[in-house]
Write an enzyme that holds these catalytic residues in place. Structure first.
Site, short mmCIF file in Angstrom:
data_model
loop_
_atom_site.label_atom_id
_atom_site.label_comp_id
_atom_site.label_asym_id
_atom_site.label_seq_id
_atom_site.Cartn_x
_atom_site.Cartn_y
_atom_site.Cartn_z
N ASP A 186 28.71 -10.59 0.49
CA ASP A 186 29.51 -9.47 -0.01
C ASP A 186 30.37 -10.01 -1.15
O ASP A 186 31.18 -10.92 -0.95
CB ASP A 186 30.39 -8.98 1.15
CG ASP A 186 31.04 -7.65 0.85
OD1 ASP A 186 31.02 -7.24 -0.32
OD2 ASP A 186 31.57 -7.02 1.78
N ASP B 282 26.69 -4.67 -4.56
CA ASP B 282 27.41 -5.93 -4.37
C ASP B 282 27.19 -6.56 -2.99
O ASP B 282 27.96 -7.43 -2.59
CB ASP B 282 28.91 -5.71 -4.60
CG ASP B 282 29.54 -4.91 -3.48
OD1 ASP B 282 28.85 -4.08 -2.88
OD2 ASP B 282 30.73 -5.12 -3.19
N GLU B 283 26.19 -6.12 -2.27
CA GLU B 283 25.95 -6.65 -0.93
C GLU B 283 24.47 -6.93 -0.72
O GLU B 283 23.62 -6.19 -1.19
CB GLU B 283 26.33 -5.61 0.13
CG GLU B 283 27.78 -5.58 0.50
CD GLU B 283 28.01 -4.54 1.58
OE1 GLU B 283 27.34 -4.61 2.63
OE2 GLU B 283 28.84 -3.65 1.36
#
Length: 436
Positions: A18, A110-111
């Site tokens: 993350d 973003d993960e």
DNA sequence: TCTGGGGTCCTAGGACCC
DNA sequence: TCTGGGGTCCTAGGACCC
């Protein structure tokens, strides 16, 4: 009767990564002079999309209005979100992860999840070391930091990555699960929302650990499939696989837009809808998909939604073919006495363009012609920008956009304005008349 | 996070068929 | 015509995620 779940018989090592304050970090990576300063993105929306850790330390959090930000953190650097740049960072971040294992799931911008099971041997070290190398590589190559968690399942890996932020690295081995779950309120568990949390609390389940320890009978009898799955995952039994293939397929495509102030002008609202339809169709065509159904929805001032779904006589991603359905839906849903603040469309029942079965009644020549027209439109838009060409029905929204703030045009005035012959010229709007 | 925009999956209930 | 059992498909709506 509940169907049995597929539970991995082998203990897995799932990694969740993350990025820390992703949008703000990207900005700081590109503009080194912003490092160490409170940076905020979301200027275009008027609320905070992402805040750098410097800004968070000053009390700025997501969703706060920018006027509020100026009060609590007057020296904050406020930037508009630049999704294209963030997407590039995202691609590179996933590419780095892919060097360590082919089993990477790009979960969001973003993960990511990655399956590290079995990799200790090839890396000559424990999972923690592999995770650390991933972190270091991303930091040195991209200049941003990520938090990483490794555990037996996706849900536990999520717990781990969140446990220590920013730059955290947390491993949760099976024997320590209870230590980590004890402090986590049930609604913070991935997949448990406010509704289910409230339900579980009625049975004395207030933390992730309470839930993990819940009786199997209770879980089987009182909860639906998604929660039975989470229950297994919290206990270290992996049921959610890491899904590799990248996003190229959609179940539905939606486009929605909110406007202020709320309006009851039918022409204006329909134009909004029509623009949403065009945008949704552009995306569908990009993926060579056609919709079987169209959902039209309006959100009222009090945030209630109304809408309807329309089955199309023939799957399509061409606005010209869908306008009839759009009008029909709008006619059913729109009430002149209501104030609306948002419109939206959903293209659903998507199927590959190539698989469309035309009936004898469909005019093949006409469809062929339409597909060529849209090919041209799509290439023009690519060259001259998204709004180079659009349908006349969408126009009132463009006029609105040009005039907002400058002249304070109400939607009604704008639709009148449109009727003037030279309105288009005056506004410098490109337009194309298409006869289909 | 009182409210932006884009998604996914699951369930219940009705219609329809044999 | 009624009754019963069972299956499938569709749709609306709920819940949740980033």
């Amino acid at each position: 009767m509940s169907r049995p779940l597929t539970i991995s018989s082998w203990p897995r090592a799932i990694l969740h990564m993350d990025a820390d304050a992703f949008f703000a970090s990207c900005e700081q990576a590109i503009h080194p002079e912003l490092k160490g300063r409170p940076v905020i993105t979301g200027k275009e929306r008027g609320i905070v999309s992402a805040a750098s850790y410097e800004a968070k330390a000053r009390g700025v959090s997501r969703g706060v209005s920018l006027s509020e930000v100026k009060k609590i953190c007057p020296d904050a650097v406020i930037l508009p979100s630049d999704y294209e740049t963030y997407s590039l960072f995202s691609v590179r971040m996933f590419e780095i992860l892919g060097r360590f294992t082919p089993d990477v799931e790009e979960y969001s911008i973003d993960e990511a999840f990655a399956d590290l099971t079995g990799l200790r041997r090839s890396f000559h070290g424990p999972y923690g070391m592999i995770a650390q190398r991933i972190q270091e590589t991303i930091h040195s190559e991209l200049g941003i930091t990520v938090s990483v968690g490794v555990s037996l399942s996706k849900v536990l890996a999520k717990v781990a990555s969140k446990y220590n932020k920013p730059r955290g690295l947390t491993l949760i081995p099976g024997r320590d699960i209870h230590i980590y779950l004890e402090k986590i309120p049930i609604e913070k568990v991935w997949g448990v929302g406010p509704n289910t949390a409230a339900f579980l609390r009625k049975f004395g389940i207030g933390t992730a650990l309470d839930f993990a320890k819940a009786d199997e009978r209770f879980v089987e009898d009182r909860l639906s499939k998604p929660y039975r799955e989470i229950w297994h995952e919290l206990n270290g039994r992996s049921v959610y696989p890491v899904v590799k293939e990248s996003k190229s397929d959609y179940q539905s495509i939606s486009k929605a837009r909110t406007f202020t102030p709320p309006s009851r002008d039918a022409a204006f609202i329909f134009a909004q809808l029509s623009r949403n339809l065009e945008n949704a169709c552009i995306k569908a065509r990009r993926y060579k998909l056609a919709a079987e159904r169209l959902v039209v929805f309006l959100r009222m001032q009090d945030f209630r939604n109304t809408g309807m779904e329309i089955k199309l006589s023939c799957p399509s991603a061409y606005p010209a073919q869908l306008f009839q359905a759009l009008k029909e839906g709008f006619g059913h849903v729109f009430r002149p006495d209501c104030l609306y603040r948002q419109t939206g469309v959903v293209l659903s029942g998507l199927m590959p363009e190539r698989k469309i079965q035309y009936t004898l009644f469909d005019d093949a020549a006409r469809i062929e012609k339409m597909s060529r027209v849209y090919e041209v439109i799509d290439s023009l838009s690519q060259r001259y920008g998204k709004y180079a060409v659009h349908h006349a029905a969408s126009l009132p929204t463009k006029l609105q956009a040009r005039h907002e703030g400058e002249r304070g045009d109400t939607p009604t005035r704008v639709s009148k304005l449109l009727k003037g012959e030279n309105a288009r010229q005056r506004l410098g709007l490109p337009m194309l008349h298409i006869k289909i």
